[in-house]
Design a protein around this motif. Structure first.
Motif, PDB file in Angstrom:
ATOM      1  N   ILE A   1      35.505  32.514  40.821  1.00  0.00           N
ATOM      2  CA  ILE A   1      34.040  32.619  40.782  1.00  0.00           C
ATOM      3  C   ILE A   1      33.484  32.593  42.206  1.00  0.00           C
ATOM      4  CG2 ILE A   1      31.922  31.410  40.122  1.00  0.00           C
ATOM      5  CD1 ILE A   1      33.375  30.487  37.581  1.00  0.00           C
ATOM      6  N   TYR A   2      34.027  31.694  43.030  1.00  0.00           N
ATOM      7  CA  TYR A   2      33.545  31.557  44.407  1.00  0.00           C
ATOM      8  C   TYR A   2      33.755  32.839  45.200  1.00  0.00           C
ATOM      9  CZ  TYR A   2      33.024  29.791  49.169  1.00  0.00           C
ATOM     10  OH  TYR A   2      32.615  29.614  50.478  1.00  0.00           O
ATOM     11  N   PHE A   3      34.924  33.475  45.041  1.00  0.00           N
ATOM     12  CA  PHE A   3      35.233  34.700  45.773  1.00  0.00           C
ATOM     13  C   PHE A   3      34.834  35.962  45.003  1.00  0.00           C
ATOM     14  CE2 PHE A   3      38.161  31.715  47.880  1.00  0.00           C
ATOM     15  CZ  PHE A   3      37.937  32.040  49.209  1.00  0.00           C
ATOM     16  N   ASP A   4      34.145  35.778  43.874  1.00  0.00           N
ATOM     17  CA  ASP A   4      33.677  36.900  43.047  1.00  0.00           C
ATOM     18  C   ASP A   4      34.824  37.837  42.672  1.00  0.00           C
ATOM     19  OD1 ASP A   4      31.780  38.363  41.634  1.00  0.00           O
ATOM     20  OD2 ASP A   4      31.311  39.648  43.341  1.00  0.00           O
ATOM     21  N   LYS A   5      35.903  37.250  42.129  1.00  0.00           N
ATOM     22  CA  LYS A   5      37.100  38.022  41.790  1.00  0.00           C
ATOM     23  C   LYS A   5      37.189  38.378  40.304  1.00  0.00           C
ATOM     24  CE  LYS A   5      38.981  38.394  45.817  1.00  0.00           C
ATOM     25  NZ  LYS A   5      39.223  39.730  46.438  1.00  0.00           N
ATOM     26  N   PHE A   6      36.225  37.945  39.502  1.00  0.00           N
ATOM     27  CA  PHE A   6      36.249  38.301  38.087  1.00  0.00           C
ATOM     28  C   PHE A   6      35.641  39.689  37.900  1.00  0.00           C
ATOM     29  CE2 PHE A   6      36.607  33.634  37.225  1.00  0.00           C
ATOM     30  CZ  PHE A   6      37.790  33.700  36.512  1.00  0.00           C
ATOM     31  N   THR A   7      36.338  40.681  38.444  1.00  0.00           N
ATOM     32  CA  THR A   7      35.840  42.060  38.391  1.00  0.00           C
ATOM     33  C   THR A   7      36.598  42.919  37.383  1.00  0.00           C
ATOM     34  OG1 THR A   7      37.299  42.605  40.253  1.00  0.00           O
ATOM     35  CG2 THR A   7      35.015  42.002  40.772  1.00  0.00           C
ATOM     36  N   SER A   8      37.695  42.374  36.809  1.00  0.00           N
ATOM     37  CA  SER A   8      38.443  43.106  35.792  1.00  0.00           C
ATOM     38  C   SER A   8      39.125  42.111  34.869  1.00  0.00           C
ATOM     39  CB  SER A   8      39.494  44.024  36.428  1.00  0.00           C
ATOM     40  OG  SER A   8      40.543  43.259  36.988  1.00  0.00           O
ATOM     41  N   TRP A   9      39.621  42.614  33.743  1.00  0.00           N
ATOM     42  CA  TRP A   9      40.256  41.731  32.767  1.00  0.00           C
ATOM     43  C   TRP A   9      41.541  41.087  33.315  1.00  0.00           C
ATOM     44  CZ3 TRP A   9      45.238  42.573  31.185  1.00  0.00           C
ATOM     45  CH2 TRP A   9      45.774  43.842  31.421  1.00  0.00           C
ATOM     46  N   THR A  10      42.161  41.753  34.301  1.00  0.00           N
ATOM     47  CA  THR A  10      43.394  41.183  34.854  1.00  0.00           C
ATOM     48  C   THR A  10      43.135  39.834  35.538  1.00  0.00           C
ATOM     49  OG1 THR A  10      43.108  42.422  36.927  1.00  0.00           O
ATOM     50  CG2 THR A  10      44.454  43.448  35.212  1.00  0.00           C
ATOM     51  N   ALA A  11      41.936  39.652  36.082  1.00  0.00           N
ATOM     52  CA  ALA A  11      41.604  38.380  36.740  1.00  0.00           C
ATOM     53  C   ALA A  11      41.594  37.232  35.735  1.00  0.00           C
ATOM     54  CB  ALA A  11      40.246  38.493  37.432  1.00  0.00           C
ATOM     55  N   TYR A  12      41.136  37.519  34.519  1.00  0.00           N
ATOM     56  CA  TYR A  12      41.112  36.482  33.485  1.00  0.00           C
ATOM     57  C   TYR A  12      42.532  36.106  33.057  1.00  0.00           C
ATOM     58  CZ  TYR A  12      36.123  37.506  33.197  1.00  0.00           C
ATOM     59  OH  TYR A  12      34.798  37.674  33.499  1.00  0.00           O
ATOM     60  N   VAL A  13      43.399  37.109  32.968  1.00  0.00           N
ATOM     61  CA  VAL A  13      44.794  36.836  32.620  1.00  0.00           C
ATOM     62  C   VAL A  13      45.463  36.052  33.746  1.00  0.00           C
ATOM     63  CG1 VAL A  13      47.008  37.845  31.947  1.00  0.00           C
ATOM     64  CG2 VAL A  13      44.879  38.945  31.239  1.00  0.00           C
ATOM     65  N   ASP A  14      45.071  36.347  34.985  1.00  0.00           N
ATOM     66  CA  ASP A  14      45.607  35.642  36.153  1.00  0.00           C
ATOM     67  C   ASP A  14      45.417  34.128  36.040  1.00  0.00           C
ATOM     68  OD1 ASP A  14      46.838  37.481  37.758  1.00  0.00           O
ATOM     69  OD2 ASP A  14      45.032  37.990  38.879  1.00  0.00           O
ATOM     70  N   THR A  15      44.237  33.722  35.571  1.00  0.00           N
ATOM     71  CA  THR A  15      43.958  32.286  35.476  1.00  0.00           C
ATOM     72  C   THR A  15      44.930  31.614  34.505  1.00  0.00           C
ATOM     73  OG1 THR A  15      42.302  32.569  33.716  1.00  0.00           O
ATOM     74  CG2 THR A  15      41.515  32.657  35.988  1.00  0.00           C
ATOM     75  N   PHE A  16      45.270  32.326  33.433  1.00  0.00           N
ATOM     76  CA  PHE A  16      46.200  31.795  32.427  1.00  0.00           C
ATOM     77  C   PHE A  16      47.633  31.737  32.963  1.00  0.00           C
ATOM     78  CE2 PHE A  16      49.087  32.639  28.789  1.00  0.00           C
ATOM     79  CZ  PHE A  16      48.861  31.478  28.073  1.00  0.00           C
ATOM     80  N   THR A  17      48.076  32.842  33.570  1.00  0.00           N
ATOM     81  CA  THR A  17      49.458  32.874  34.078  1.00  0.00           C
ATOM     82  C   THR A  17      49.644  31.902  35.242  1.00  0.00           C
ATOM     83  OG1 THR A  17      48.911  34.780  35.486  1.00  0.00           O
ATOM     84  CG2 THR A  17      49.913  35.237  33.341  1.00  0.00           C
ATOM     85  N   THR A  18      48.612  31.719  36.046  1.00  0.00           N
ATOM     86  CA  THR A  18      48.715  30.764  37.152  1.00  0.00           C
ATOM     87  C   THR A  18      48.989  29.365  36.613  1.00  0.00           C
ATOM     88  OG1 THR A  18      47.174  32.057  38.512  1.00  0.00           O
ATOM     89  CG2 THR A  18      47.550  29.774  39.166  1.00  0.00           C
ATOM     90  N   GLY A  19      48.269  28.990  35.552  1.00  0.00           N
ATOM     91  CA  GLY A  19      48.499  27.692  34.919  1.00  0.00           C
ATOM     92  C   GLY A  19      49.926  27.558  34.415  1.00  0.00           C
ATOM     93  N   LEU A  20      50.444  28.616  33.791  1.00  0.00           N
ATOM     94  CA  LEU A  20      51.820  28.595  33.286  1.00  0.00           C
ATOM     95  C   LEU A  20      52.828  28.471  34.421  1.00  0.00           C
ATOM     96  CD1 LEU A  20      51.760  31.381  30.514  1.00  0.00           C
ATOM     97  CD2 LEU A  20      51.852  28.908  30.178  1.00  0.00           C
ATOM     98  N   PHE A  21      52.629  29.250  35.481  1.00  0.00           N
ATOM     99  CA  PHE A  21      53.567  29.214  36.605  1.00  0.00           C
ATOM    100  C   PHE A  21      53.582  27.847  37.283  1.00  0.00           C
ATOM    101  CE2 PHE A  21      53.162  34.021  36.899  1.00  0.00           C
ATOM    102  CZ  PHE A  21      54.449  34.235  36.455  1.00  0.00           C
ATOM    103  N   PHE A  22      52.427  27.213  37.391  1.00  0.00           N
ATOM    104  CA  PHE A  22      52.373  25.887  37.998  1.00  0.00           C
ATOM    105  C   PHE A  22      53.193  24.896  37.173  1.00  0.00           C
ATOM    106  CE2 PHE A  22      48.939  25.150  41.321  1.00  0.00           C
ATOM    107  CZ  PHE A  22      49.003  26.437  41.797  1.00  0.00           C
ATOM    108  N   VAL A  23      53.036  24.964  35.848  1.00  0.00           N
ATOM    109  CA  VAL A  23      53.780  24.068  34.958  1.00  0.00           C
ATOM    110  C   VAL A  23      55.276  24.371  35.023  1.00  0.00           C
ATOM    111  CG1 VAL A  23      54.176  23.403  32.554  1.00  0.00           C
ATOM    112  CG2 VAL A  23      51.843  23.677  33.399  1.00  0.00           C
ATOM    113  N   GLY A  24      55.624  25.670  35.002  1.00  0.00           N
ATOM    114  CA  GLY A  24      57.027  26.064  35.045  1.00  0.00           C
ATOM    115  C   GLY A  24      57.724  25.560  36.295  1.00  0.00           C
TER     116      GLY A  24
END
Length: 202
Positions: free
Chosen positions: A121-144
């Motif tokens: 949100i701060y860097f205004d990166k929610f410009t495509s649906w891939t950004a939303y998926v990024d937030t989910f995969t980032t959470g998974l990768f951190f846990v993994g």
């Protein structure tokens, strides 16, 4: 087919292409070491993640950039844990998660996802649906990565899910080599889970 997969590289400089190839190769080597429970997973992984930190910053992929900074830090942490021994036995052998670790994983996933959302949100990166998926995969990768540092067998399940999602994600972002890497990562994660399960249950 070649143009479909690699046409975006026509606009890339040779230095970045070679760096991506090297990072992908060391990433694959790292996962191969992880599969057989070899501590070399960490030094080889650090080479890969540090290169990707540079590349992803150049490509302005903030979420992926943050993931690889975290990977580098957790690789150092995991390297230390995997090196520890108690009476000649590994202090952190392969094991399954307990209830407390499961709860910690949920908290880590939630906090990571929220943090990435705030950054996007701060860097205004929610410009495509891939950004939303990024937030989910980032959470998974951190846990993994955290579970792998703890040598918990469930890390492979998290990797399989996150890697599989990343295959089309990186392809659509225009990074075919990295997308192909995640195909191999998904396969290796499956066999890594089987190998660790065999070691855990002789």
């Amino acid at each position: 087919m070649w143009d479909l997969l690699f046409s975006q590289y026509k606009t890339y400089d040779a230095f970045s292409i070679w760096l991506e190839i090297i990072a992908v190769l060391f990433g694959l080597i790292s996962v191969l070491f992880a599969r057989v429970n070899n501590i070399l997973v960490y030094p080889t992984g650090i080479i890969s993640t540090l290169i990707f930190v540079y590349l992803l910053f150049q490509w302005s992929l903030i979420g992926d950039f943050l993931i690889n900074i975290y990977y580098t830090i957790m690789s150092i942490y995991g390297w230390i844990l995997w090196s520890k021994r108690k009476n000649d036995d590994l202090e952190y052998p392969i094991a399954t998660m307990n209830t407390q670790e499961f709860k910690k994983s949920i908290v880590l996933f939630t906090l990571t996802t929220l943090f990435v959302i705030i950054i996007y949100i701060y860097f205004d990166k929610f410009t495509s649906w891939t950004a939303y998926v990024d937030t989910f995969t980032t959470g998974l990768f951190f846990v993994g990565m955290w579970l792998m540092a703890q040598r918990k067998i469930e890390n492979w399940i998290v990797w399989i899910i996150a890697d599989f999602i990343s295959i089309p994600l990186y392809f659509l972002k225009g990074y075919t080599l990295t997308s192909l890497q995640y195909i191999v990562f998904t396969i290796l994660a499956y066999y890594g889970y089987k190998e660790w399960k065999r070691i855990l249950q002789p």
